[in-house]
Design a protein around this motif. Structure first.
Motif, PDB file in Angstrom:
ATOM      1  N   LEU A  68      15.575  29.864  21.381  1.00 30.37           N
ATOM      2  CA  LEU A  68      15.553  30.526  20.072  1.00 30.37           C
ATOM      3  C   LEU A  68      15.640  29.515  18.936  1.00 30.37           C
ATOM      4  O   LEU A  68      16.429  28.587  18.982  1.00 30.37           O
ATOM      5  CB  LEU A  68      16.731  31.499  19.962  1.00 30.37           C
ATOM      6  N   ASP A  69      14.845  29.732  17.898  1.00 28.59           N
ATOM      7  CA  ASP A  69      14.892  28.877  16.720  1.00 28.59           C
ATOM      8  C   ASP A  69      14.640  29.743  15.480  1.00 28.59           C
ATOM      9  O   ASP A  69      13.508  30.169  15.222  1.00 28.59           O
ATOM     10  CB  ASP A  69      13.831  27.776  16.821  1.00 28.59           C
ATOM     11  N   PRO A  70      15.713  30.030  14.724  1.00 24.98           N
ATOM     12  CA  PRO A  70      17.100  29.626  14.938  1.00 24.98           C
ATOM     13  C   PRO A  70      17.772  30.521  15.988  1.00 24.98           C
ATOM     14  O   PRO A  70      17.229  31.571  16.338  1.00 24.98           O
ATOM     15  CB  PRO A  70      17.737  29.835  13.570  1.00 24.98           C
ATOM     16  N   VAL A  71      18.946  30.108  16.455  1.00 34.10           N
ATOM     17  CA  VAL A  71      19.687  30.969  17.369  1.00 34.10           C
ATOM     18  C   VAL A  71      20.152  32.211  16.608  1.00 34.10           C
ATOM     19  O   VAL A  71      19.803  33.337  16.943  1.00 34.10           O
ATOM     20  CB  VAL A  71      20.880  30.210  17.989  1.00 34.10           C
ATOM     21  N   PHE A  72      20.925  32.004  15.542  1.00 33.70           N
ATOM     22  CA  PHE A  72      21.326  33.101  14.660  1.00 33.70           C
ATOM     23  C   PHE A  72      20.570  32.940  13.338  1.00 33.70           C
ATOM     24  O   PHE A  72      20.574  31.861  12.750  1.00 33.70           O
ATOM     25  CB  PHE A  72      22.834  33.080  14.404  1.00 33.70           C
ATOM     26  N   ASN A  73      19.935  34.006  12.896  1.00 36.81           N
ATOM     27  CA  ASN A  73      19.082  33.952  11.710  1.00 36.81           C
ATOM     28  C   ASN A  73      19.944  33.900  10.440  1.00 36.81           C
ATOM     29  O   ASN A  73      20.708  34.830  10.162  1.00 36.81           O
ATOM     30  CB  ASN A  73      18.186  35.185  11.683  1.00 36.81           C
ATOM     31  N   PRO A  74      19.815  32.842   9.634  1.00 38.42           N
ATOM     32  CA  PRO A  74      20.602  32.736   8.398  1.00 38.42           C
ATOM     33  C   PRO A  74      20.366  33.863   7.399  1.00 38.42           C
ATOM     34  O   PRO A  74      21.188  34.090   6.514  1.00 38.42           O
ATOM     35  CB  PRO A  74      20.173  31.380   7.818  1.00 38.42           C
ATOM     36  N   ASP A  75      19.244  34.591   7.526  1.00 36.72           N
ATOM     37  CA  ASP A  75      18.989  35.715   6.630  1.00 36.72           C
ATOM     38  C   ASP A  75      20.040  36.808   6.775  1.00 36.72           C
ATOM     39  O   ASP A  75      20.223  37.633   5.876  1.00 36.72           O
ATOM     40  CB  ASP A  75      17.602  36.310   6.892  1.00 36.72           C
ATOM     41  N   TYR A  76      20.742  36.823   7.911  1.00 37.70           N
ATOM     42  CA  TYR A  76      21.795  37.806   8.156  1.00 37.70           C
ATOM     43  C   TYR A  76      23.180  37.217   7.881  1.00 37.70           C
ATOM     44  O   TYR A  76      24.186  37.843   8.188  1.00 37.70           O
ATOM     45  CB  TYR A  76      21.758  38.285   9.614  1.00 37.70           C
ATOM     46  N   GLY A  77      23.219  36.049   7.287  1.00 42.25           N
ATOM     47  CA  GLY A  77      24.470  35.314   7.170  1.00 42.25           C
ATOM     48  C   GLY A  77      25.518  35.937   6.278  1.00 42.25           C
ATOM     49  O   GLY A  77      26.713  35.682   6.450  1.00 42.25           O
ATOM     50  N   LEU A  78      25.116  36.758   5.298  1.00 45.72           N
ATOM     51  CA  LEU A  78      26.071  37.427   4.420  1.00 45.72           C
ATOM     52  C   LEU A  78      26.136  38.928   4.658  1.00 45.72           C
ATOM     53  O   LEU A  78      27.065  39.591   4.201  1.00 45.72           O
ATOM     54  CB  LEU A  78      25.719  37.168   2.949  1.00 45.72           C
ATOM     55  N   THR A  79      25.168  39.465   5.372  1.00 43.98           N
ATOM     56  CA  THR A  79      25.123  40.904   5.604  1.00 43.98           C
ATOM     57  C   THR A  79      25.716  41.298   6.942  1.00 43.98           C
ATOM     58  O   THR A  79      26.121  42.445   7.137  1.00 43.98           O
ATOM     59  CB  THR A  79      23.681  41.415   5.554  1.00 43.98           C
ATOM     60  N   GLY A  80      25.764  40.367   7.894  1.00 41.26           N
ATOM     61  CA  GLY A  80      26.078  40.727   9.266  1.00 41.26           C
ATOM     62  C   GLY A  80      24.826  41.221   9.966  1.00 41.26           C
ATOM     63  O   GLY A  80      23.757  41.369   9.360  1.00 41.26           O
ATOM     64  N   GLY A  81      24.942  41.507  11.267  1.00 46.87           N
ATOM     65  CA  GLY A  81      23.787  41.920  12.047  1.00 46.87           C
ATOM     66  C   GLY A  81      23.090  40.758  12.728  1.00 46.87           C
ATOM     67  O   GLY A  81      22.104  40.946  13.446  1.00 46.87           O
ATOM     68  N   GLU A  82      23.590  39.541  12.506  1.00 46.84           N
ATOM     69  CA  GLU A  82      22.979  38.352  13.107  1.00 46.84           C
ATOM     70  C   GLU A  82      23.096  38.348  14.621  1.00 46.84           C
ATOM     71  O   GLU A  82      22.236  37.804  15.328  1.00 46.84           O
ATOM     72  CB  GLU A  82      23.597  37.083  12.518  1.00 46.84           C
ATOM     73  N   ASP A  83      24.159  38.956  15.139  1.00 47.32           N
ATOM     74  CA  ASP A  83      24.354  38.974  16.588  1.00 47.32           C
ATOM     75  C   ASP A  83      23.369  39.911  17.269  1.00 47.32           C
ATOM     76  O   ASP A  83      22.746  39.555  18.277  1.00 47.32           O
ATOM     77  CB  ASP A  83      25.791  39.344  16.942  1.00 47.32           C
ATOM     78  N   GLY A  84      23.188  41.110  16.697  1.00 48.76           N
ATOM     79  CA  GLY A  84      22.211  42.027  17.266  1.00 48.76           C
ATOM     80  C   GLY A  84      20.805  41.464  17.213  1.00 48.76           C
ATOM     81  O   GLY A  84      20.033  41.589  18.165  1.00 48.76           O
ATOM     82  N   ASP A  85      20.461  40.824  16.100  1.00 44.46           N
ATOM     83  CA  ASP A  85      19.136  40.216  15.968  1.00 44.46           C
ATOM     84  C   ASP A  85      18.915  39.152  17.041  1.00 44.46           C
ATOM     85  O   ASP A  85      17.870  39.119  17.691  1.00 44.46           O
ATOM     86  CB  ASP A  85      18.999  39.593  14.573  1.00 44.46           C
ATOM     87  N   MET A  86      19.913  38.283  17.252  1.00 45.41           N
ATOM     88  CA  MET A  86      19.773  37.226  18.246  1.00 45.41           C
ATOM     89  C   MET A  86      19.637  37.794  19.658  1.00 45.41           C
ATOM     90  O   MET A  86      18.761  37.391  20.431  1.00 45.41           O
ATOM     91  CB  MET A  86      20.969  36.283  18.168  1.00 45.41           C
ATOM     92  N   LEU A  87      20.494  38.754  19.995  1.00 44.76           N
ATOM     93  CA  LEU A  87      20.469  39.306  21.351  1.00 44.76           C
ATOM     94  C   LEU A  87      19.208  40.119  21.604  1.00 44.76           C
ATOM     95  O   LEU A  87      18.670  40.107  22.717  1.00 44.76           O
ATOM     96  CB  LEU A  87      21.716  40.157  21.578  1.00 44.76           C
ATOM     97  N   LEU A  88      18.703  40.810  20.585  1.00 43.64           N
ATOM     98  CA  LEU A  88      17.441  41.533  20.743  1.00 43.64           C
ATOM     99  C   LEU A  88      16.287  40.568  20.990  1.00 43.64           C
ATOM    100  O   LEU A  88      15.393  40.842  21.796  1.00 43.64           O
ATOM    101  CB  LEU A  88      17.164  42.389  19.507  1.00 43.64           C
ATOM    102  N   ARG A  89      16.291  39.424  20.299  1.00 39.62           N
ATOM    103  CA  ARG A  89      15.249  38.434  20.553  1.00 39.62           C
ATOM    104  C   ARG A  89      15.348  37.881  21.968  1.00 39.62           C
ATOM    105  O   ARG A  89      14.328  37.627  22.627  1.00 39.62           O
ATOM    106  CB  ARG A  89      15.337  37.306  19.523  1.00 39.62           C
ATOM    107  N   LEU A  90      16.574  37.700  22.454  1.00 40.02           N
ATOM    108  CA  LEU A  90      16.751  37.262  23.837  1.00 40.02           C
ATOM    109  C   LEU A  90      16.163  38.279  24.815  1.00 40.02           C
ATOM    110  O   LEU A  90      15.426  37.932  25.741  1.00 40.02           O
ATOM    111  CB  LEU A  90      18.236  37.064  24.145  1.00 40.02           C
ATOM    112  N   VAL A  91      16.525  39.547  24.616  1.00 40.25           N
ATOM    113  CA  VAL A  91      16.047  40.600  25.514  1.00 40.25           C
ATOM    114  C   VAL A  91      14.530  40.714  25.448  1.00 40.25           C
ATOM    115  O   VAL A  91      13.851  40.836  26.472  1.00 40.25           O
ATOM    116  CB  VAL A  91      16.714  41.940  25.149  1.00 40.25           C
TER     117      VAL A  91
END
Length: 328
Positions: A177-200
């Motif tokens: 993954l690049d990035p692993v956690f998307n900085p666009d979610y850095g102030l809103t939250g939801g970065e974890d779901g976005d990362m795990l969905l990309r993994l799946v």
């Protein structure tokens, strides 16, 4: 399979992002010190530019001579950048994630690793059990607003329940993954779901491990209807953002998008009406339907390009183990 040489145990790095919770972080490090399966490395990245976690980390470094304890400050306020730094510093074959306000029983890490091996998975997620203070309002207890998802160990985690607060992942998978956690979610939250969905979506298999549950105290500031409704709204926004970029089965067509947002509008109006109708039955029921209305409003608000930035202006307090707050 997991990056370790054949026949040798996997090296585990525990990744912790922290922000102004030194007492809670110290309690968590105490839990990690008595794990039946000790991690080889603990990585802590502090999102407080003032390095408020430094003292407790230095204290525990002296107490954990068998564990490589890494600590850095990531000064820009952004949970994604902070989590990304933990991943960059981690050198384990497996990366375990736990939040700084959670408590882990002694078998936590062993259970996560065992489930990963038993089910030949790319990751294992586990429950986070809320601990309400004794004085929590009865309507909050009856409403179950802090109850977390649970299911049998080995079950594949559904897309709408992907969270990183208690998990272990194969490190090699994250390197795709690049990035692993998307900085666009850095102030809103939801970065974890976005990362795990990309993994799946990339073929990773993520399973559930019921036996590796951790606990999380619910602080005073969250025992309010306003907080519950804002969190519901943010959840709706997260879901809609993931939907629009194709995390749930590909980028949607125009017709599918129209149906999605039309349904959200209809459900918002219906839920608001039910909140009024159920208020005489109990505040907890009305609050539930208000939450559903706010979640659907959150979905609709994405059309306007507005995102609730939950982490943009946190209160200038330090959380304590008893769930109260101390002024900084």
């Amino acid at each position: 399979m997991m990056g370790a040489a054949e026949g040798t145990p996997a090296r585990i790095s525990v990744c912790i992002a922290t922000y102004r919770r030194p007492d809670l972080l110290g309690a968590l490090l105490g839990d990690l010190a008595v794990q039946t399966r000790l991690p080889e490395q603990i990585v802590i990245v502090d999102n407080d530019a003032a390095a408020s976690a430094a003292a407790v980390v230095n204290d525990w470094r002296a107490r954990l001579p068998r564990i490589d304890l890494s600590y850095e400050v990531q000064p820009e306020q952004n949970i994604s950048l902070t989590r990304n730094r933990t991943v960059a510093l981690a050198d384990g074959d497996l990366l375990a994630f736990i939040d700084d306000d959670e408590r882990a029983p002694p078998h936590w890490l062993a259970e996560l690793e065992a489930a990963l091996l038993r089910f030949n998975a790319d990751g294992a997620l586990a429950p986070v059990l809320p601990v309400l203070p004794a004085h929590a309002p009865e309507w909050i207890r009856r409403g179950g607003f802090y109850d977390r998802y649970q299911m049998p160990t080995g079950s594949v985690v559904p897309p709408n329940e992907l969270r990183i607060g208690n998990a272990i992942l194969v490190a090699d998978r994250l390197r795709w993954l690049d990035p692993v956690f998307n900085p666009d979610y850095g102030l809103t939250g939801g970065e974890d779901g976005d990362m795990l969905l990309r993994l799946v979506n990339g073929g990773a298999r993520l399973i559930w491990c019921e036996a590796a549950a951790v606990s999380e105290p619910v602080p005073e500031a969250r025992l309010r209807l306003g907080w519950i409704l804002k969190r519901a709204m943010r959840g709706g926004q997260d879901f809609a953002r993931h939907f629009r970029v194709g995390r749930f089965g590909g980028r949607p067509s125009t017709a599918r998008s129209v149906m999605f947002f039309a349904r959200a509008a209809s459900q918002m109006v219906t839920a608001a009406g039910l909140a009024i109708l159920t208020l005489p039955v109990g505040r907890h029921r009305a609050a539930y339907w208000l939450g559903r209305a706010c979640a659907n409003f959150g979905k609709l608000s994405v059309l306007l390009g507005w995102h609730y930035r939950e982490y943009a202006q946190p209160p200038a307090v330090t959380a304590r183990i008893d769930g109260t707050a101390a002024c900084r």
